[in-house]
Design a protein around this motif. Structure first.
Motif, PDB file in Angstrom:
ATOM      1  N   ILE A  64       0.814  -1.217   0.000  1.00  0.00           N
ATOM      2  CA  ILE A  64       0.000   0.000   0.000  1.00  0.00           C
ATOM      3  C   ILE A  64       0.852   1.274   0.000  1.00  0.00           C
ATOM      4  O   ILE A  64       0.699   2.136  -0.829  1.00  0.00           O
ATOM      5  CB  ILE A  64      -1.025   0.024   1.161  1.00  0.00           C
ATOM      6  CG1 ILE A  64      -1.908  -1.235   1.104  1.00  0.00           C
ATOM      7  CG2 ILE A  64      -1.884   1.281   1.087  1.00  0.00           C
ATOM      8  CD1 ILE A  64      -2.765  -1.451   2.315  1.00  0.00           C
ATOM      9  N   GLY A  65       1.763   1.408   0.942  1.00  0.00           N
ATOM     10  CA  GLY A  65       2.618   2.592   1.032  1.00  0.00           C
ATOM     11  C   GLY A  65       3.745   2.321   2.002  1.00  0.00           C
ATOM     12  O   GLY A  65       3.823   1.254   2.604  1.00  0.00           O
ATOM     13  N   GLY A  66       4.625   3.293   2.175  1.00  0.00           N
ATOM     14  CA  GLY A  66       5.779   3.077   3.045  1.00  0.00           C
ATOM     15  C   GLY A  66       6.783   2.178   2.362  1.00  0.00           C
ATOM     16  O   GLY A  66       6.855   2.133   1.137  1.00  0.00           O
ATOM     17  N   PHE A  67       7.555   1.434   3.164  1.00  0.00           N
ATOM     18  CA  PHE A  67       8.555   0.549   2.567  1.00  0.00           C
ATOM     19  C   PHE A  67       8.937  -0.562   3.535  1.00  0.00           C
ATOM     20  O   PHE A  67       8.690  -0.480   4.733  1.00  0.00           O
ATOM     21  CB  PHE A  67       9.814   1.327   2.147  1.00  0.00           C
ATOM     22  CG  PHE A  67      10.561   1.960   3.286  1.00  0.00           C
ATOM     23  CD1 PHE A  67      11.599   1.297   3.925  1.00  0.00           C
ATOM     24  CD2 PHE A  67      10.223   3.224   3.733  1.00  0.00           C
ATOM     25  CE1 PHE A  67      12.288   1.872   4.983  1.00  0.00           C
ATOM     26  CE2 PHE A  67      10.902   3.819   4.786  1.00  0.00           C
ATOM     27  CZ  PHE A  67      11.938   3.146   5.415  1.00  0.00           C
ATOM     28  N   SER A 106       5.815  -0.415   6.325  1.00  0.00           N
ATOM     29  CA  SER A 106       4.766  -0.413   5.305  1.00  0.00           C
ATOM     30  C   SER A 106       3.413  -0.138   5.948  1.00  0.00           C
ATOM     31  O   SER A 106       3.171  -0.460   7.116  1.00  0.00           O
ATOM     32  CB  SER A 106       4.729  -1.754   4.561  1.00  0.00           C
ATOM     33  OG  SER A 106       4.298  -2.784   5.424  1.00  0.00           O
ATOM     34  N   ILE A 107       2.532   0.445   5.170  1.00  0.00           N
ATOM     35  CA  ILE A 107       1.182   0.715   5.650  1.00  0.00           C
ATOM     36  C   ILE A 107       0.440  -0.595   5.864  1.00  0.00           C
ATOM     37  O   ILE A 107      -0.306  -0.751   6.834  1.00  0.00           O
ATOM     38  CB  ILE A 107       0.443   1.653   4.670  1.00  0.00           C
ATOM     39  CG1 ILE A 107       1.103   3.034   4.724  1.00  0.00           C
ATOM     40  CG2 ILE A 107      -1.041   1.733   5.000  1.00  0.00           C
ATOM     41  CD1 ILE A 107       0.562   4.045   3.766  1.00  0.00           C
ATOM     42  N   ALA A 108       0.670  -1.584   4.992  1.00  0.00           N
ATOM     43  CA  ALA A 108       0.024  -2.895   5.157  1.00  0.00           C
ATOM     44  C   ALA A 108       0.388  -3.503   6.514  1.00  0.00           C
ATOM     45  O   ALA A 108      -0.464  -4.076   7.199  1.00  0.00           O
ATOM     46  CB  ALA A 108       0.424  -3.831   4.024  1.00  0.00           C
ATOM     47  N   ASN A 109       1.644  -3.366   6.933  1.00  0.00           N
ATOM     48  CA  ASN A 109       2.087  -3.875   8.231  1.00  0.00           C
ATOM     49  C   ASN A 109       1.396  -3.122   9.371  1.00  0.00           C
ATOM     50  O   ASN A 109       0.936  -3.721  10.345  1.00  0.00           O
ATOM     51  CB  ASN A 109       3.609  -3.748   8.347  1.00  0.00           C
ATOM     52  CG  ASN A 109       4.131  -4.331   9.640  1.00  0.00           C
ATOM     53  OD1 ASN A 109       3.843  -5.471   9.989  1.00  0.00           O
ATOM     54  ND2 ASN A 109       4.891  -3.539  10.367  1.00  0.00           N
ATOM     55  N   ASN A 156      -1.109  -4.594  12.205  1.00  0.00           N
ATOM     56  CA  ASN A 156      -0.936  -4.393  13.647  1.00  0.00           C
ATOM     57  C   ASN A 156      -2.205  -3.842  14.277  1.00  0.00           C
ATOM     58  O   ASN A 156      -2.622  -4.283  15.357  1.00  0.00           O
ATOM     59  CB  ASN A 156       0.235  -3.440  13.931  1.00  0.00           C
ATOM     60  CG  ASN A 156       1.575  -4.068  13.598  1.00  0.00           C
ATOM     61  OD1 ASN A 156       1.694  -5.289  13.493  1.00  0.00           O
ATOM     62  ND2 ASN A 156       2.579  -3.228  13.415  1.00  0.00           N
ATOM     63  N   LEU A 157      -2.843  -2.874  13.618  1.00  0.00           N
ATOM     64  CA  LEU A 157      -4.103  -2.316  14.126  1.00  0.00           C
ATOM     65  C   LEU A 157      -5.181  -3.389  14.217  1.00  0.00           C
ATOM     66  O   LEU A 157      -5.919  -3.473  15.196  1.00  0.00           O
ATOM     67  CB  LEU A 157      -4.595  -1.180  13.227  1.00  0.00           C
ATOM     68  CG  LEU A 157      -3.954   0.179  13.427  1.00  0.00           C
ATOM     69  CD1 LEU A 157      -4.426   1.150  12.352  1.00  0.00           C
ATOM     70  CD2 LEU A 157      -4.296   0.727  14.804  1.00  0.00           C
ATOM     71  N   LYS A 158      -5.262  -4.211  13.162  1.00  0.00           N
ATOM     72  CA  LYS A 158      -6.263  -5.286  13.121  1.00  0.00           C
ATOM     73  C   LYS A 158      -6.059  -6.243  14.300  1.00  0.00           C
ATOM     74  O   LYS A 158      -7.011  -6.647  14.962  1.00  0.00           O
ATOM     75  CB  LYS A 158      -6.165  -6.033  11.790  1.00  0.00           C
ATOM     76  CG  LYS A 158      -7.193  -7.122  11.604  1.00  0.00           C
ATOM     77  CD  LYS A 158      -7.033  -7.762  10.247  1.00  0.00           C
ATOM     78  CE  LYS A 158      -7.988  -8.921  10.080  1.00  0.00           C
ATOM     79  NZ  LYS A 158      -7.806  -9.597   8.815  1.00  0.00           N
ATOM     80  N   ARG A 159      -4.803  -6.601  14.577  1.00  0.00           N
ATOM     81  CA  ARG A 159      -4.513  -7.505  15.702  1.00  0.00           C
ATOM     82  C   ARG A 159      -4.895  -6.846  17.028  1.00  0.00           C
ATOM     83  O   ARG A 159      -5.436  -7.499  17.916  1.00  0.00           O
ATOM     84  CB  ARG A 159      -3.029  -7.902  15.702  1.00  0.00           C
ATOM     85  CG  ARG A 159      -2.710  -8.986  14.663  1.00  0.00           C
ATOM     86  CD  ARG A 159      -1.283  -9.533  14.821  1.00  0.00           C
ATOM     87  NE  ARG A 159      -0.248  -8.557  14.495  1.00  0.00           N
ATOM     88  CZ  ARG A 159       0.120  -8.245  13.258  1.00  0.00           C
ATOM     89  NH1 ARG A 159      -0.472  -8.824  12.221  1.00  0.00           N
ATOM     90  NH2 ARG A 159       1.082  -7.378  13.045  1.00  0.00           N
TER      91      ARG A 159
END
Length: 178
Positions: A147-150, A162-165, A169-172
């Motif tokens: 998604i974004g970041g790196f 990364s935004i996906a990461n 983390n938020l989901k968890r």
């Protein structure tokens, strides 16, 4: 990497050191590795048990005709030992061994879009900080799924921004509190 590929790479690095041609061979191996990685057909030919060894040798020597005699010798040895399928891995192993010898840290940065030169400079600074090395080679892989970041990898170090990461983390965190 297979142990056999590493052994062949160490042998040609030793030969190149004796001949003082390790930098020339480094260029050859980068070219060989990239050519094989970029060609599904060539990968199929190298893996094929149906294609005769001599035909593989002739094709490889034509494809890599611009390379050094050491590279040509490597191709002949791999063909003679029925190990042509290892050529790409031998080239990659040589690149890694050469970089280690030179003290060069290789880092891979995975981004959602290709790096700009400004962002590349920032990532290089982060790699130098994380690895403690001033000699750094950076490769960029594009993966829209982050998604974004790196994501930055160098040796056994991984730095995930990364935004996906972050979303994971938020989901968890949410699933724990429910």
């Amino acid at each position: 990497m297979s142990r056999a590929a590493i052994r062949y790479a160490k042998a040609i690095l030793q030969k190149a050191n004796e001949d003082n041609t390790e930098a020339v061979l480094f260029g050859d191996m980068q070219s060989v590795y990239k050519t094989i990685e970029d060609s599904r057909e060539l990968q199929s030919v190298l893996q094929s048990p149906v294609i005769k060894a001599n035909d593989k040798k002739e094709a490889l020597l034509k494809i890599f005709s611009e390379q050094s005699n050491t590279t040509h010798s490597l191709i002949r040895i791999l063909v003679a030992n029925k190990r042509t399928s290892l050529l790409g891995n031998v080239a990659k192993s040589y690149i890694d061994l050469y970089n280690d010898d030179q003290g060069v840290k290789v880092a891979t940065v995975i981004t959602a879009v290709p790096l700009t030169s400004e962002l590349e400079d920032k990532v290089m600074a982060k790699v130098k900080e994380l690895t403690g090395s001033q000699k750094v080679t950076l490769t960029n892989e594009v993966d829209p799924a982050i998604i974004g970041g790196f994501i930055l990898r160098s040796g056994d170090i991984q730095y995930n921004a990364s935004i996906a990461n972050q979303l994971g983390n938020l989901k968890r965190e949410f699933s724990k509190s429910i």
